[in-house]
Motif scaffolding. Structure first.
Motif, PDB file in Angstrom:
ATOM      1  N   ARG A 166       0.929  -1.212   0.106  1.00 43.13           N
ATOM      2  CA  ARG A 166       0.174  -0.283   0.354  1.00 43.13           C
ATOM      3  C   ARG A 166       0.825   1.397   0.154  1.00 43.13           C
ATOM      4  O   ARG A 166       0.777   2.208  -0.702  1.00 43.13           O
TER       5      ARG A 166
ATOM      6  N   SER B 194      -2.981   3.006   6.276  1.00 46.02           N
ATOM      7  CA  SER B 194      -3.991   2.154   6.611  1.00 46.02           C
ATOM      8  C   SER B 194      -4.952   2.008   5.307  1.00 46.02           C
ATOM      9  O   SER B 194      -5.224   2.377   3.967  1.00 46.02           O
ATOM     10  N   ALA B 195      -5.762   1.069   5.622  1.00 43.65           N
ATOM     11  CA  ALA B 195      -6.542   0.011   4.207  1.00 43.65           C
ATOM     12  C   ALA B 195      -7.622   1.742   4.350  1.00 43.65           C
ATOM     13  O   ALA B 195      -7.683   1.350   2.639  1.00 43.65           O
ATOM     14  N   GLN B 196      -7.869   2.735   4.726  1.00 46.57           N
ATOM     15  CA  GLN B 196      -8.869   3.277   4.663  1.00 46.57           C
ATOM     16  C   GLN B 196      -8.263   4.503   3.747  1.00 46.57           C
ATOM     17  O   GLN B 196      -8.040   5.684   3.815  1.00 46.57           O
ATOM     18  N   GLY B 197      -6.556   4.682   4.193  1.00 47.01           N
ATOM     19  CA  GLY B 197      -5.756   5.305   3.530  1.00 47.01           C
ATOM     20  C   GLY B 197      -5.100   6.973   4.323  1.00 47.01           C
ATOM     21  O   GLY B 197      -4.587   7.401   3.604  1.00 47.01           O
ATOM     22  N   THR B 198      -5.437   6.500   5.181  1.00 42.86           N
ATOM     23  CA  THR B 198      -4.959   7.400   6.234  1.00 42.86           C
ATOM     24  C   THR B 198      -3.818   7.165   6.948  1.00 42.86           C
ATOM     25  O   THR B 198      -3.459   5.465   6.881  1.00 42.86           O
TER      26      THR B 198
END
Length: 288
Positions: free
Chosen positions: A26, A213-217
């Motif tokens: 990621r 994170s998987a949420q992009g933060t």
């Protein structure tokens, strides 16, 4: 006896453990997007990267452009460092292109015949490059010049003319896989984009990276957990004898579509002096 001061840089890749692969990939994908956006934005200013006021490329980039996607100052520095290295390399190639541009001629193109398609007249190319050969230049310069002539000839074979400018034949050099050098961070112990501690006695190292994170933060508690990586014997020997420089996180893509992340240990090690020549025969004493 003269003290040896010659060194060389070695890179040793370590595949990251499976539990951290998703996180690392990621980060590499985010960095690839940021680096590519930076290169595209600054491509029209390529000539400015022919001049260097600092060893670090990120200082040049960050003075010219804000982060396309901001995930922390040090992480942006690392992304900008890679973008700047690419732009500096391309600016150097553009300067070399100016040297070969006057040599480009239709004689370098072998015309199409009934038996073979159009191609490169390699003897003509070789003769033209010989005129640029400089005794004080290393072999890398000659290879770079030949590569540029070959690229210009390929452009001719596709378009029916030689390029008038470097940018005309050179596509914007965006990354296809992710890479993130940590040279622009504050080191393994104080880094704000990564932390790395080498334990030679335990034959391992402990790594953690600031990753989305998987949420992009990017969370504040990115320093935990620390992942343990075993160090193979060849790398341990170099770590004991050489200087461990800032590592590089890199994506590897294999033909079957598999992708995984590795950490490249960058080492600066001493290179032994060449043995003294023999007075009796005037030849170097080789070590094989």
């Amino acid at each position: 006896m003269r003290k040896n001061q010659s060194t060389q840089t070695l890179s040793y890749p370590i595949r990251l453990p499976d539990p951290i692969q998703e996180e690392a990939l990621r980060l590499l994908e985010l960095s690839r997007q940021v680096i590519n956006a930076t290169i595209v934005a600054l491509w029209e200013r390529l000539d400015e990267f022919g001049e260097r006021e600092s060893t670090y490329a990120y200082k040049q980039v960050t003075a010219m452009l804000p982060a396309p996607v901001f995930s922390g100052d040090r992480l942006w520095r690392c992304q900008a460092e890679q973008a700047g290295r690419i732009l500096r390399s391309q600016a150097s190639r553009k300067q070399q292109f100016a040297r070969i541009l006057p040599l480009l001629s239709q004689g370098m193109i072998r015309p199409k015949t009934e038996k073979q398609p159009a191609g490169k007249a390699r003897k003509v190319i070789k003769a033209a490059l010989a005129a640029l050969r400089e005794p004080d230049r290393d072999g890398g310069q000659a290879v770079a010049l030949q590569n540029l002539v070959e690229q210009a000839c390929n452009f001719y074979l596709t378009n029916g003319c030689f390029p008038a400018t470097y940018e005309e034949m050179q596509p914007v050099p965006v990354l296809k896989t992710g890479i993130l050098p940590y040279a622009a961070d504050d080191g393994g112990e104080q880094g704000q984009a990564y932390r790395l501690r080498v334990d030679l006695e335990s034959r391992c190292c402990f790594l953690t990276v600031r990753a989305p994170s998987a949420q992009g933060t990017c969370p504040r508690d990115w320093r935990e957990p620390q992942w343990q990586l075993p160090l193979p014997e060849p790398l341990l020997a170099h770590l004991q004898a050489g200087e461990n420089l800032a590592p590089t996180l890199r994506e590897v893509a294999v033909p079957d579509g598999t992708r995984y992340a590795v950490l490249d240990f960058i080492l600066e090690v001493s290179v032994p002096d060449p043995p003294a020549s023999s007075a009796s025969d005037g030849c170097w004493a080789g070590t094989g």
